[in-house]
Scaffold this motif. Structure first.
Motif, mmCIF file in Angstrom:
data_model
loop_
_atom_site.group_PDB
_atom_site.id
_atom_site.type_symbol
_atom_site.label_atom_id
_atom_site.label_comp_id
_atom_site.label_asym_id
_atom_site.label_seq_id
_atom_site.Cartn_x
_atom_site.Cartn_y
_atom_site.Cartn_z
ATOM 1 N N ARG A 180 5.012 21.207 -14.007
ATOM 2 C CA ARG A 180 7.014 21.332 -13.145
ATOM 3 C C ARG A 180 7.001 19.563 -12.872
ATOM 4 O O ARG A 180 6.091 18.764 -12.501
ATOM 5 C CB ARG A 180 6.389 22.191 -12.338
ATOM 6 N N THR A 230 17.245 21.674 -19.080
ATOM 7 C CA THR A 230 16.738 22.370 -19.309
ATOM 8 C C THR A 230 15.722 22.899 -19.771
ATOM 9 O O THR A 230 14.781 23.393 -19.602
ATOM 10 C CB THR A 230 17.799 23.864 -19.317
ATOM 11 N N PRO A 250 9.150 25.954 -15.806
ATOM 12 C CA PRO A 250 9.167 26.858 -15.192
ATOM 13 C C PRO A 250 8.580 26.583 -13.490
ATOM 14 O O PRO A 250 7.473 25.885 -13.596
ATOM 15 C CB PRO A 250 8.852 28.466 -14.864
ATOM 16 N N GLY A 301 19.538 29.326 -16.842
ATOM 17 C CA GLY A 301 18.133 29.380 -16.841
ATOM 18 C C GLY A 301 18.034 29.068 -15.573
ATOM 19 O O GLY A 301 16.038 28.494 -14.902
ATOM 20 N N TRP A 302 18.326 28.614 -14.084
ATOM 21 C CA TRP A 302 17.904 27.843 -12.695
ATOM 22 C C TRP A 302 19.014 29.272 -11.931
ATOM 23 O O TRP A 302 19.290 30.210 -12.232
ATOM 24 C CB TRP A 302 19.009 26.909 -12.222
ATOM 25 N N ARG A 354 16.221 26.249 -8.661
ATOM 26 C CA ARG A 354 14.327 26.352 -9.270
ATOM 27 C C ARG A 354 14.596 26.776 -10.773
ATOM 28 O O ARG A 354 15.453 27.483 -11.228
ATOM 29 C CB ARG A 354 14.206 26.891 -9.019
ATOM 30 N N ARG A 355 14.218 26.244 -11.860
ATOM 31 C CA ARG A 355 13.990 27.075 -13.687
ATOM 32 C C ARG A 355 13.390 28.026 -13.217
ATOM 33 O O ARG A 355 12.137 28.233 -12.794
ATOM 34 C CB ARG A 355 12.989 25.681 -13.686
ATOM 35 N N ARG A 356 14.020 28.926 -14.209
ATOM 36 C CA ARG A 356 13.682 30.525 -13.687
ATOM 37 C C ARG A 356 12.472 30.385 -15.025
ATOM 38 O O ARG A 356 12.894 29.240 -15.971
ATOM 39 C CB ARG A 356 14.091 31.413 -13.339
ATOM 40 N N THR A 357 11.271 31.502 -14.960
ATOM 41 C CA THR A 357 10.860 31.436 -16.148
ATOM 42 C C THR A 357 11.891 32.011 -17.235
ATOM 43 O O THR A 357 13.146 32.321 -17.633
ATOM 44 C CB THR A 357 9.311 33.137 -16.310
ATOM 45 N N ASP A 409 14.728 33.436 -19.851
ATOM 46 C CA ASP A 409 14.824 34.934 -19.837
ATOM 47 C C ASP A 409 14.824 35.972 -20.296
ATOM 48 O O ASP A 409 14.619 35.952 -22.263
ATOM 49 C CB ASP A 409 16.391 34.727 -19.231
#
Length: 270
Positions: A159, A184, A189, A233-234, A265-268, A270
């Motif tokens: 992170r 990105t 994540p 992705g965020w 916040r960066r997602r896992t 998609d």
């Protein structure tokens, strides 16, 4: 200024920001103290900022710069990541003045003349960073910068928290999208990104005293910055500048009322 290579017009905007930080640091009730900002101003041969900005746009820009600095100070420290990347770091001195958690590493990315000027001034003062700091002289419009960052020790699997302070407005929409796409790809994540919500720069009031700044604005992703991030992705949250001013006990000039900051916040995947 005695660096061998002159600063570009965009890079010189970092000196204007340093003037604002020096101005705030001299106040009896500062929201932050940057003990090095005035030295940058002096080394560049500039006059200190006036004790009271003399136009509506000046007051708005100064208020924005002060609140932005304190807000980003607080959010960087609260992000819970031990890798901090400052994009177009300019004359940022957070590595020298914030109380970072043990084990934090700060990466500062900017053009070589900017980092050389900063090093010249800080070395002359005997300043010592309070955290592990890596200065990376590279152009963020160069497609190889992510590779250079990884080579310098950044780990994309862990992170991180990213700061693009006052940067995107100087880029075209295509350049801003390219930069954020690269971020990105490097952000694991749970990573965080701090950036300003864009605006329609064509509606910026004209003030000859600030033409050296506003004349360089290209708008970035404009008012759709949060939407772009949400689609790439965020997950974004927006904090209006007016709310930040209230929280810190600083009323805002009218021209600042619509400005806002994004924390994404960066997602896992998609």
């Amino acid at each position: 200024m005695t660096t061998s290579e002159p600063l570009s017009p965009v890079s010189r905007t970092a000196l204007s920001v340093a003037r604002v930080r020096a101005y705030e640091s001299s106040r009896p009730d500062p929201l932050f103290v940057d003990p090095y900002a005035a030295a940058f101003v002096t080394a560049a041969g500039l006059e200190p900022a006036p004790t009271r900005p003399d136009s509506a746009l000046a007051r708005a820009l100064v208020a924005h710069g002060i609140l932005r600095t304190r807000f980003y100070d607080d959010r960087l420290l609260a992000a819970g990541a031990d890798q901090v990347v400052l994009l177009a770091a300019g004359l940022d001195t957070r590595a020298y003045r914030l109380d970072w958690p043990a084990g934090t590493r700060v990466f500062e990315i900017d053009l070589d003349p900017v980092l050389a000027f900063k090093a010249q001034v800080l070395d002359g003062l005997g300043a010592v960073p309070l955290v592990e700091r890596t200065a990376l002289p590279v152009d963020l419009l160069d497609a190889r910068w992510p590779e250079r960052l990884v080579e310098a020790g950044f780990d994309p699997a862990r992170r991180s928290v990213w700061l693009a302070e006052g940067l995107l407005v100087y880029l075209s929409a295509e350049e801003a999208a390219g930069l954020l796409t690269a971020v990105t790809g490097l952000a694991a994540p749970g990573s965080r990104l701090l950036v300003e919500q864009g605006q329609d720069v064509s509606r910026t009031p004209h003030d000859p005293a600030f033409a050296h700044l506003t004349g360089l604005w290209r708008g970035g992703l404009g008012p759709g910055t949060d939407g772009w991030l949400d689609g790439h992705g965020w997950t974004t949250g927006i904090t209006p500048l007016a709310r930040i001013g209230e929280a810190y006990g600083r009323p805002l000039p009218d021209l600042s009322a619509t400005r806002a900051f994004i924390e994404a916040r960066r997602r896992t995947a998609d």
